[in-house]
Design an enzyme around this catalytic site. Structure first.
Site, PDB file in Angstrom:
ATOM      1  N   GLY A  64       0.789  -1.221   0.000  1.00  9.83           N
ATOM      2  CA  GLY A  64       0.000   0.000   0.000  1.00  9.83           C
ATOM      3  C   GLY A  64       0.823   1.273   0.000  1.00  9.83           C
ATOM      4  N   HIS A  71     -10.065  -7.145  -4.803  1.00  4.94           N
ATOM      5  CA  HIS A  71      -8.652  -7.528  -4.765  1.00  4.94           C
ATOM      6  C   HIS A  71      -8.590  -9.039  -4.542  1.00  4.94           C
ATOM      7  CE1 HIS A  71      -4.327  -6.522  -3.406  1.00  4.94           C
ATOM      8  NE2 HIS A  71      -4.425  -7.836  -3.475  1.00  4.94           N
ATOM      9  N   ARG A  93       7.427 -13.159  -2.075  1.00  2.81           N
ATOM     10  CA  ARG A  93       7.706 -13.463  -0.669  1.00  2.81           C
ATOM     11  C   ARG A  93       6.461 -14.096  -0.070  1.00  2.81           C
ATOM     12  NH1 ARG A  93       4.400  -9.645   1.341  1.00  2.81           N
ATOM     13  NH2 ARG A  93       4.364  -7.571   0.396  1.00  2.81           N
TER      14      ARG A  93
END
Length: 636
Positions: free
Chosen positions: A165, A208, A297
């Site tokens: 973000g 999302h 990750r």
């Protein structure tokens, strides 16, 4: 298999990695800054090495110190967790060059997906659908403004090296573009040392959706299905769940297949996440889901995937990094039930979600056997130096409705104080009828913000419950109902009559007197509530919010700054000053920007007036409640 693992991180993710490593018989090494000398991850690991001062730039972000700590302790592998150096190509390569095992993807894969513009082009070449926008090398303000105008507002500015973000701004109108671009670039430069941006068309009803992928050094790539992370505030995820509500099998198959293609395009190894944005204006459809970025990750929200698949993703990371193949084939993976994760942030929703720091004198999460990944314990400190997330609450049930109910139950009995948290805010998100119905998009919180923020003033029901709790404690301690005991209790703020009706006078946060009455209904509720007597009052949770009420009103109010005095809401660094002494300002005009806990906070004028004093300067460090400037109101 590695013998000793150093975790190049802190907080809950470090504790979570230590837990799996220990179960696998792998010794662990923690690293810590000055602020984390007594932190939970420091105390939990088998060994701990001090790596520098509290600021992350002088400790957790200094790769040389971390590699030196690994060599000093004989660690043969490094796990970066998420954030900090987890997607830093140079650090990954330095770990490998030092002869250590890097628990993560190859540096080439990180590099390929690290810049959003290059990654987007790579995905287009791999046949993965992408959002319309601008990826060009020309980064001039004029070119970017021209491209934004051509795309059409609203547009999204994104740092090409961004994540979490950071370095993202939605721009609704052309006249706001340059100011938003400046802020985005400044935040990107501070967070990623790269202020280049790309532009994307803002999707009006966006969901999302992200897919967990996993690859190994033997050429295998699998997906572990999707997660929905649509509930966000300022692009920071608040609640995540798996699987995504409203996802049909055909759409799931297409989006997961696209994610696997994306991972294969960069020869991916280890845990990764392909993030998509879906235009949900007509539900979830495969032809309206677009690639956003890849996180190379482990993700913060990985537990919901673990819960529905039964897979320990950290164990898979350690095995794959050691050269083993992925333990399961695609056809052996399936979805079981529904999982929801809520992030516990140390922040105050009633004050614009400003981070809240201090000691956790009261910290009791009632998990009902659910999962609670945390980086602190009762009595621990929430530091101003790092991200304000202190834990994650995870529930896993047979279906979504039951999972929501269980999370609400968890929050209903959880206490965190005096540090402020977002748990009451999360409770209201989960209880919202649209959320329960699966009517989600990334604008959900912004649209409903007024109804989602708990009031600072206790409700009538809360006061009655607190009074009932105090009545119960008083009744238990009465020595045979003697008059002396009644008189003693009366001195503590109770009035009891023959019918055992009680009124308790509390003091509110503004110094006002609040009276709670005990009724039969309140008494019954008190027996089922998680309340505790504390010195001078009572502490109890209500719909996620922890209430701390002082028993007797003493008439003392809280001191406040004079009108027009702009105070620092927290310790931090002044990164921009927009005014000078003598300047005329209008209500809402930005005066300066304060950076704290990895976030920017704009301080604005409370009314029309003139800046009569200015003590803040760009680059200066300030303490909480320091007077930064004074605005004198405009005369009538």
């Amino acid at each position: 298999m590695m013998k000793k693992l150093l975790i190049a991180n802190r907080g809950e993710i470090a504790c979570r990695i230590i837990r799996t490593a220990r179960a696998m018989g792998i010794a662990t090494v923690a690293v810590y800054s000055d602020a984390d000398a007594k932190a939970l991850h420091t105390r939990t690991a088998d060994e701990a090495v001090h790596i520098g001062p509290s600021p992350a730039a002088e400790s957790y972000l200094v790769g040389e110190k971390i590699i030196a700590a690994a060599k000093e302790t004989g660690a043969d592998a490094i796990h970066p967790g998420y954030g900090f150096l987890s997607e830093n190509v140079d650090f990954a390569q330095a770990v490998i060059d030092a002869g250590l095992t890097w628990v993560g993807p190859k540096p080439e894969s990180i590099r390929a997906m690290g810049l959003k513009d290059a990654a987007k082009q790579l995905m287009m070449d791999a046949g993965v659908p992408v959002t319309p926008g601008y990826l060009g090398e020309d980064q001039s303000v004029e070119r970017l403004k021209s491209e934004a105008d051509a795309i059409g507002y609203p547009v999204l500015i994104k740092a090409v090296a961004g994540g979490g973000g950071k370095g993202m701004r939605k721009v609704d109108a052309a006249e706001d573009f340059e100011a938003s671009l400046e802020s985005c670039r400044r935040e990107a430069k501070a967070s990623f040392s790269n202020d280049e941006v790309l532009l994307e068309k803002w999707i009006t009803s966006p969901r999302h959706i992200e897919v967990q992928v996993f690859g190994d050094s033997h050429g295998n790539v699998v997906h572990l299905f999707e997660r929905d992370c649509s509930l966000q505030r300022r692009h920071q995820k608040v609640i995540e769940e798996a699987p995504a509500p409203g996802m049909d099998e055909a759409t799931r198959e297409e989006i997961c297949a696209a994610a696997v293609r994306a991972a294969k395009a960069v020869d991916y190894e280890g845990a990764g996440t392909i993030e998509f944005i879906a235009d949900a204006s007509e539900g979830l459809r495969a032809d309206r889901i677009f690639f956003m970025e890849m996180n190379t990750r482990l993700q913060v929200e990985h537990p919901v995937t673990e819960e529905i698949t039964g897979v320990d993703l950290v164990e898979w990371q350690l095995r794959v990094a050691s050269g083993e193949a992925i333990p399961l084939k695609q056809e052996e993976l399936s979805i079981n039930g529904h999982a929801i994760e809520a992030r516990l942030y140390a922040e105050d929703p009633a004050k614009g979600f400003l981070p809240s720091t201090g000691r956790l004198d009261h910290f009791a999460i009632e998990d009902y056997g659910a999962r609670f990944d945390r980086g602190v314990t009762r009595g621990g400190l929430v530091s101003p130096f790092y991200d304000p997330m202190i834990g994650k609450l995870i529930v896993h049930e047979s279906d979504r409705e039951t999972a929501i109910d269980e999370m609400l139950n968890m929050l209903d009995r959880s206490i965190v104080a005096p540090v402020k948290t977002n748990l009451g805010f999360v409770w209201r998100c989960l209880a919202n009828p649209d959320f329960r119905a699966g009517n989600l998009d990334t604008g959900f919180i912004e649209r409903n913000i007024e109804s989602l923020i708990p009031s600072e003033i206790p409700s009538r029901k809360e006061l009655d419950l607190a009074a009932a709790a105090q009545w119960h404690l008083a009744w238990e301690s009465l020595a045979g109902g003697s008059r002396g005991s009644f008189e003693y209790r009366e001195l503590r703020g109770f009035r009891m009559n023959a019918e055992s009706m009680t009124e308790v006078t509390f003091s509110g946060s503004d110094g006002s007197a609040l009276v709670g009455k005990v009724t039969a209904e309140a008494r019954a509720a008190a027996f089922d509530a998680n309340w505790n007597e504390i010195e001078g009052g009572v502490i109890f949770p209500f719909q996620g919010t922890t209430r701390v009420l002082s028993r007797r009103f003493d008439g003392a109010g809280h001191a406040s700054a004079a009108d027009g005095a702009i105070l620092a809401p927290m310790p931090g660094k002044v990164i921009a000053v927009d005014v000078a002494e003598g300047d005329a300002v209008t209500a809402g005009q930005r005066l300066m920007v304060l950076e704290a806990m990895k976030m920017e906070h704009a301080l604005t004028a409370p009314f029309d007036g003139t800046v009569t004093e200015l003590s803040a300067s760009e680059g200066g460090q300030v303490q909480v409640e320091a007077v930064l400037c004074v605005v004198e109101p405009k005369g009538e």
